[in-house]
Design a protein around this motif. Structure first.
Motif, short mmCIF file in Angstrom:
data_model
loop_
_atom_site.label_atom_id
_atom_site.label_comp_id
_atom_site.label_asym_id
_atom_site.label_seq_id
_atom_site.Cartn_x
_atom_site.Cartn_y
_atom_site.Cartn_z
N ALA A 1 0.84 -1.21 0.00
CA ALA A 1 0.00 0.00 0.00
C ALA A 1 0.87 1.26 0.00
O ALA A 1 0.56 2.23 -0.70
CB ALA A 1 -0.93 -0.01 1.21
N SER B 1 -1.18 -2.54 -6.53
CA SER B 1 -2.50 -2.55 -5.89
C SER B 1 -3.22 -3.88 -6.17
O SER B 1 -3.96 -4.38 -5.32
CB SER B 1 -3.35 -1.37 -6.37
OG SER B 1 -3.51 -1.41 -7.77
N ALA C 1 -9.25 -2.22 -0.99
CA ALA C 1 -8.18 -2.76 -1.84
C ALA C 1 -8.72 -3.13 -3.22
O ALA C 1 -8.04 -2.95 -4.23
CB ALA C 1 -7.54 -3.97 -1.18
N SER D 1 -9.23 0.11 -5.04
CA SER D 1 -7.89 0.61 -5.40
C SER D 1 -7.32 -0.14 -6.61
O SER D 1 -6.79 0.48 -7.53
CB SER D 1 -6.96 0.46 -4.18
OG SER D 1 -5.64 0.74 -4.55
N SER E 1 -6.79 3.83 -2.33
CA SER E 1 -5.43 3.34 -2.10
C SER E 1 -4.80 4.03 -0.89
O SER E 1 -4.06 3.42 -0.12
CB SER E 1 -4.57 3.53 -3.35
OG SER E 1 -4.31 4.89 -3.57
N VAL F 1 -6.23 2.32 2.18
CA VAL F 1 -5.57 1.02 2.44
C VAL F 1 -4.25 1.24 3.18
O VAL F 1 -3.93 0.52 4.13
CB VAL F 1 -5.34 0.24 1.12
CG1 VAL F 1 -4.51 -1.02 1.37
CG2 VAL F 1 -6.66 -0.12 0.46
N ALA F 2 -3.53 2.29 2.75
CA ALA F 2 -2.22 2.59 3.38
C ALA F 2 -2.38 3.06 4.82
O ALA F 2 -1.42 3.00 5.59
CB ALA F 2 -1.48 3.64 2.55
#
Lengths: 150, 157
Positions: A36, A50, A110, A113, A123, A126-127
């Motif tokens: 991520a 991704s 995810a 993303s 995205s 997710v990080a």
């Protein structure tokens, strides 16, 4: 005296299953976290990274969570039959069950993303979410190994 | 929490670094095996370096806190599970070290090919699917898993 070291043989396999699942869960969530961050830092490879992050969630994180949770139930049934376990056991369940909701959210983000080639808010989310879940797992393995409060 | 609890927590944390790192490395390697473009393979191998750092730190810490635990609890140094674990620890390091060296060469080849046009290469594909390298890398993971089993079953304790 080290009472914690004495364990009936019949507990070993469920414990192995639980630890194996927990380690695979931590490793695969760690991989999703690294991927991520890499999506954000290397946008030219965002689409591939991704996609790998989403596949890791589906084929790594979900099976690992199931193995960890099944192992947890088996060992709890043996160690505390018909009884409510001590506080450190509750910490594990608090992380694993509401954690499943976080994992579902992570899976959806995810997927979005990956569909957008690693570009956009999904995205970024997710990080943020993946390392938060990894930190929760650290709390759980602290409770499981140090057993605060006995 | 007493000394034993802290030592066990730190030993387990180090084990999570080793085995979690091995899982991460496996995921990145497996993803690299599915790709053809050198730049994509190179970026996945670069990410695997995070896992290598976790494994390296975890290996040192598991040994350190493990030996401390053996001393603190009073296990016998000649007990089967302790001797076997130490032998397998050395073996895992040896296999991982050799596999890691080959992995570095593969990453450098992928980076060079990426800079020279990023076209799929038979040489890179052959290196990625080299059965010796795969056996070394995955074999190291299996050995670490065997150590985990020894830690739980403690044969001869």
């Amino acid at each position: 005296m080290m009472l914690a070291l004495v364990r009936p043989d019949s507990w070993n396999f469920p414990l192995f299953l639980h630890v194996l699942g927990a380690i695979a869960l931590a490793g695969s969530i760690g991989a999703v976290t690294v991927l991520a961050f890499a999506v954000r830092r290397r946008p030219q490879h965002g689409a591939v990274l991704s996609r790998v992050a989403f596949q890791t969630l589906i084929f790594g994180v979900v099976p690992a969570w199931i193995v960890m949770r099944v192992g947890a139930q088996l060992i709890e049934d043996k160690e505390f039959p018909g009884d409510k376990g001590p506080g450190w056991v509750d910490v594990g369940f608090v992380v694993s069950e509401p954690g499943l909701i976080v994992l579902i959210a992570l899976g959806v983000l995810a997927w979005v993303s990956a569909r957008r080639g690693g570009v956009g808010r999904a995205s970024a989310a997710v990080a943020i979410l993946a390392p938060v879940y990894l930190a929760a797992l650290v709390v759980a393995w602290w409770a499981m190994s140090a057993k605060p409060g006995g | 929490m007493d000394t034993y609890d802290w030592l066990l927590f730190l030993h387990v944390t180090a084990a999570f670094l080793v085995l979690g790192g091995a899982v991460m490395a496996g995921i990145f390697n497996f993803a690299a095996l599915q790709r053809e473009r050198p730049s994509e393979i190179a970026v996945l191998f670069r990410l695997a370096r995070v896992a290598v750092i976790a494994i390296g730190a975890g290996m040192v810490l598991t040994l350190g806190f493990g030996l401390w635990l053996v001393h603190h609890v009073g296990y016998g140094w000649g007990e089967t599970w302790i001797v076997l674990s130490l032998v397998l620890w050395v073996l895992a390091n040896a296999l991982g070290g050799i596999g890691g060296g080959r992995e570095k060469q593969t990453r450098e080849l992928a980076e060079r090919l990426a800079a020279e046009g990023d076209a799929p290469s038979q040489e890179l594909s052959s290196r990625l699917h080299d059965p010796v390298w795969l056996a070394l890398s995955w074999g190291s993971g299996v050995v670490i898993l065997a150590i985990l089993a020894l830690m739980i079953w403690k044969p001869g304790a």
